[in-house]
Design a protein around this motif. Structure first.
Motif, PDB file in Angstrom:
ATOM      1  N   TYR A  32      18.929  -1.732 -12.576  1.00 36.47           N
ATOM      2  CA  TYR A  32      18.266  -2.799 -11.810  1.00 36.47           C
ATOM      3  C   TYR A  32      17.542  -2.243 -10.599  1.00 36.47           C
ATOM      4  O   TYR A  32      16.448  -2.693 -10.259  1.00 36.47           O
ATOM      5  N   LEU A  33      18.154  -1.241  -9.923  1.00 37.20           N
ATOM      6  CA  LEU A  33      17.481  -0.627  -8.772  1.00 37.20           C
ATOM      7  C   LEU A  33      16.155  -0.037  -9.210  1.00 37.20           C
ATOM      8  O   LEU A  33      15.126  -0.208  -8.550  1.00 37.20           O
ATOM      9  N   ALA A  34      16.177   0.666 -10.373  1.00 36.74           N
ATOM     10  CA  ALA A  34      14.953   1.295 -10.852  1.00 36.74           C
ATOM     11  C   ALA A  34      13.902   0.237 -11.177  1.00 36.74           C
ATOM     12  O   ALA A  34      12.730   0.364 -10.798  1.00 36.74           O
ATOM     13  N   LEU A  35      14.324  -0.846 -11.865  1.00 38.94           N
ATOM     14  CA  LEU A  35      13.366  -1.891 -12.222  1.00 38.94           C
ATOM     15  C   LEU A  35      12.780  -2.540 -10.969  1.00 38.94           C
ATOM     16  O   LEU A  35      11.564  -2.778 -10.892  1.00 38.94           O
ATOM     17  N   ALA A  36      13.665  -2.807  -9.972  1.00 39.05           N
ATOM     18  CA  ALA A  36      13.180  -3.420  -8.731  1.00 39.05           C
ATOM     19  C   ALA A  36      12.167  -2.498  -8.056  1.00 39.05           C
ATOM     20  O   ALA A  36      11.133  -2.953  -7.545  1.00 39.05           O
ATOM     21  N   GLY A  37      12.450  -1.175  -8.088  1.00 42.53           N
ATOM     22  CA  GLY A  37      11.517  -0.217  -7.500  1.00 42.53           C
ATOM     23  C   GLY A  37      10.178  -0.246  -8.203  1.00 42.53           C
ATOM     24  O   GLY A  37       9.121  -0.226  -7.556  1.00 42.53           O
ATOM     25  N   ILE A  38      10.213  -0.326  -9.544  1.00 47.05           N
ATOM     26  CA  ILE A  38       8.955  -0.342 -10.306  1.00 47.05           C
ATOM     27  C   ILE A  38       8.148  -1.592  -9.954  1.00 47.05           C
ATOM     28  O   ILE A  38       6.934  -1.525  -9.747  1.00 47.05           O
ATOM     29  N   ILE A  39       8.838  -2.754  -9.857  1.00 53.19           N
ATOM     30  CA  ILE A  39       8.123  -3.991  -9.516  1.00 53.19           C
ATOM     31  C   ILE A  39       7.484  -3.867  -8.136  1.00 53.19           C
ATOM     32  O   ILE A  39       6.315  -4.223  -7.935  1.00 53.19           O
ATOM     33  N   ALA A  40       8.272  -3.326  -7.173  1.00 51.76           N
ATOM     34  CA  ALA A  40       7.747  -3.193  -5.821  1.00 51.76           C
ATOM     35  C   ALA A  40       6.510  -2.304  -5.824  1.00 51.76           C
ATOM     36  O   ALA A  40       5.488  -2.632  -5.191  1.00 51.76           O
ATOM     37  N   LEU A  41       6.575  -1.167  -6.557  1.00 44.92           N
ATOM     38  CA  LEU A  41       5.427  -0.261  -6.612  1.00 44.92           C
ATOM     39  C   LEU A  41       4.229  -0.947  -7.267  1.00 44.92           C
ATOM     40  O   LEU A  41       3.089  -0.808  -6.808  1.00 44.92           O
ATOM     41  N   GLY A  42       4.499  -1.704  -8.343  1.00 47.12           N
ATOM     42  CA  GLY A  42       3.420  -2.383  -9.051  1.00 47.12           C
ATOM     43  C   GLY A  42       2.681  -3.342  -8.143  1.00 47.12           C
ATOM     44  O   GLY A  42       1.443  -3.373  -8.107  1.00 47.12           O
ATOM     45  N   PHE A  43       3.451  -4.121  -7.351  1.00 46.31           N
ATOM     46  CA  PHE A  43       2.791  -5.083  -6.480  1.00 46.31           C
ATOM     47  C   PHE A  43       2.065  -4.376  -5.348  1.00 46.31           C
ATOM     48  O   PHE A  43       1.028  -4.850  -4.893  1.00 46.31           O
ATOM     49  N   ARG A  44       2.618  -3.214  -4.908  1.00 47.36           N
ATOM     50  CA  ARG A  44       1.922  -2.484  -3.857  1.00 47.36           C
ATOM     51  C   ARG A  44       0.570  -2.008  -4.375  1.00 47.36           C
ATOM     52  O   ARG A  44      -0.442  -2.078  -3.677  1.00 47.36           O
ATOM     53  N   TRP A  45       0.553  -1.584  -5.660  1.00 51.92           N
ATOM     54  CA  TRP A  45      -0.706  -1.143  -6.261  1.00 51.92           C
ATOM     55  C   TRP A  45      -1.685  -2.307  -6.347  1.00 51.92           C
ATOM     56  O   TRP A  45      -2.859  -2.174  -6.006  1.00 51.92           O
ATOM     57  N   LEU A  46      -1.179  -3.489  -6.781  1.00 47.96           N
ATOM     58  CA  LEU A  46      -2.044  -4.667  -6.870  1.00 47.96           C
ATOM     59  C   LEU A  46      -2.646  -5.004  -5.517  1.00 47.96           C
ATOM     60  O   LEU A  46      -3.826  -5.333  -5.404  1.00 47.96           O
ATOM     61  N   GLU A  47      -1.779  -4.917  -4.462  1.00 43.45           N
ATOM     62  CA  GLU A  47      -2.260  -5.272  -3.139  1.00 43.45           C
ATOM     63  C   GLU A  47      -3.321  -4.293  -2.660  1.00 43.45           C
ATOM     64  O   GLU A  47      -4.263  -4.681  -1.981  1.00 43.45           O
ATOM     65  N   SER A  48      -3.146  -3.012  -3.023  1.00 39.53           N
ATOM     66  CA  SER A  48      -4.102  -2.010  -2.556  1.00 39.53           C
ATOM     67  C   SER A  48      -5.452  -2.220  -3.237  1.00 39.53           C
ATOM     68  O   SER A  48      -6.476  -1.748  -2.756  1.00 39.53           O
ATOM     69  N   ARG A  49      -5.474  -2.922  -4.373  1.00 34.18           N
ATOM     70  CA  ARG A  49      -6.733  -3.135  -5.085  1.00 34.18           C
ATOM     71  C   ARG A  49      -7.539  -4.289  -4.510  1.00 34.18           C
ATOM     72  O   ARG A  49      -8.708  -4.422  -4.803  1.00 34.18           O
TER      73      ARG A  49
END
Lengths: 252, 241
Positions: free
Chosen positions: A229-246
């Protein structure tokens, strides 16, 4: 890096190594395929429920922000009810309630959907989607309210049709403001998925419970799912950070 | 209809009494966990703001890990972990094993979870207290505890209450998760009643109505509390430009 952080990292690494070395992991090879399948199911549930929930949340938010009262009031009631009751209760209401109602209705039993409706996952997906829609409807209400008036007036003055205004102006502007919140809410949704294990959906948490029942090992399966779950939460956080940077930056 | 009301009756042929007993257990745990969470949160917030680098990082790990893991897994880990640790200590000191009661375990476990969220809420609120106020109090030679009691906490209360209101709602709803470790609170009592009588809709809807009533009452109560806590605030700048 500060020295105390190195010490803390070393302690954390030592803890992980200790858990791996001292723990009893003999069950892992036997259950690994089930765990992989469980992770896959968790991801599917999450992705589908977020997609369906968000699709519902946009009209819910729009109705509350600028709809006529006969749409705004039901949307508001729906959001209040979903946010005011525990998700576990909603899951059980749908699964046990609808699940006990459907078999008594002949045309449902004879319909082609019956083999699907007899399984647990449609109810799990429905409950998770409705819950996400309820929380996000509230978020989207705020987002649509905060779309600057001038933009909408300008679009109207240009003679844009209403749906085009929604598609080109309201929705993109609302989405931009709401992305960080959505990231947090999606992680909350990930943390809500293990609840469907209680209605026999075999996602990753249910697999871990199964391992614990079969082998009577208390901690190791829990540590493993916690790490997943920690890994999945990390992936989601990174994904949204990427979306925000776009998203385009405002040029002030 | 009569049948339905009969099922919800308070005396034993009906299950209303069981539901109310479950509600009482849920409320005890929610209040206890929220209180414990506030204490942990206040300590955590002060630690994060005024503590040394090591303390700050430790608290950072605590809040991040607790907020990233599903509550269900935390409850199981803490439920077994805390019982084990307490028993190890008791055995080490030469006492017998103790059985931790469901209410105490529930309060401890949910309190630790709430504490992480409360830390963040209170930290934000404390940071929003104008630093000049605290500096002035320090310059007057006020001891730290008195500054907290007289200045920081009353000033930040209005800012913290919306977040705390959310936390309280989460606490009432998270008590339902204890159903999974077999603790007989409202949700589990409901499921037992529904399973025995097969009247699933009646009982789940009744329990839903109870939770909803609690959440609406609390929202109203917290709104009043916030108005009271903000009574001394200067009028806020509201509205757009």
């Amino acid at each position: 890096m500060q020295p105390h952080r190195l010490v803390m990292l070393a302690i954390a690494a030592a803890l992980v190594v200790w858990v791996i070395v001292a723990g009893n992991w003999e069950w892992l090879p036997k259950y690994l395929p089930m765990i992989v399948q469980g992770v896959w199911r968790t991801i599917w549930l999450l992705v589908l429920s977020v997609a369906i929930g968000f699709t519902l949340a946009v009209p819910l938010g729009l109705a509350q922000a600028s709809g006529p009262w006969f749409l705004a009031v039901p949307a508001r009631v729906f959001c209040t009810v979903i946010r005011g009751t525990p998700l576990l209760l909603q899951v059980w209401l749908l699964y046990y309630g609808l699940g006990s109602l459907f078999p008594s209705i002949p045309w449902i039993r004879e319909s082609e959907l019956w083999p699907i409706l007899r399984q647990a996952w449609p109810y799990a997906l429905l409950a998770l989607s409705l819950s996400y829609a309820g929380y996000e409807g509230e978020v989207m209400r705020g987002a649509f309210r905060s779309v600057p008036r001038g933009q909408l007036e300008a679009a109207r003055a240009m003679g844009m049709p209403r749906f085009t205004i929604f598609r080109r102006i309201s929705l993109p502007l609302a989405l931009q403001g709401v992305l960080p919140t959505l990231g947090g809410e999606t992680i909350l949704q990930l943390k809500a998925t293990p609840l469907v294990a209680t209605i026999t959906v075999l996602e990753v948490y249910a697999v871990a419970s199964r391992v614990r029942q079969d082998t009577l090992i208390t901690y190791e399966p829990l540590f493993l799912v916690a790490a997943i779950y920690l890994a999945l939460a990390g992936i989601i956080a990174l994904g949204f950070r990427w979306l925000e940077s776009r998203r385009p930056r405002k040029s002030a | 209809m009569e049948n339905t009301l009969g099922l919800l009756a308070l005396s034993p042929p009906g299950w209303g009494g069981t539901l109310l007993a479950g509600l009482w257990a849920s409320m005890q745990i929610a209040v206890g966990a929220f209180g414990l969470g506030l204490i942990i949160g206040l300590g955590g917030a002060y630690g994060k703001i005024y503590g040394g680098p090591v303390l700050r990082d430790c608290l950072g790990v605590y809040t991040t890990v607790v907020r990233a893991l599903p509550e269900l897994i935390l409850i199981l880990l803490l439920y077994f972990g805390l019982t084990d640790i307490v028993n190890q200590i008791m055995l080490g000191l030469g006492y017998d094993r103790v059985q931790i009661s469901g209410v105490v375990a529930g309060v401890l476990v949910l309190g630790v979870v709430q504490g992480a969220y409360a830390t963040e809420v209170l930290r934000g609120a404390i940071l929003a207290v104008p630093p000049g106020q605290i500096e002035a109090a320090r310059a007057m030679g006020m001891p730290a505890a008195k500054i907290a009691r007289r200045i920081t906490i009353p000033t930040m209360l209005g800012l913290a209450l919306p977040g705390l209101s959310n936390l309280w709602l989460i606490a009432t709803k998270d008590t339902a998760l204890l159903a999974i470790v077999g603790f007989s609170e409202l949700t589990l009592a409901t499921r037992q009643a529904a399973g025995t009588t097969k009247a699933f809709f009646t009982f789940f809807l009744a329990a839903g109505a109870i939770y909803l009533a609690i959440s609406m009452l609390s929202t109203w109560g917290f709104a009043r509390l916030e108005r009271w806590a903000r009574r001394g605030d200067p009028p806020r700048m509201t509205g757009g430009t």
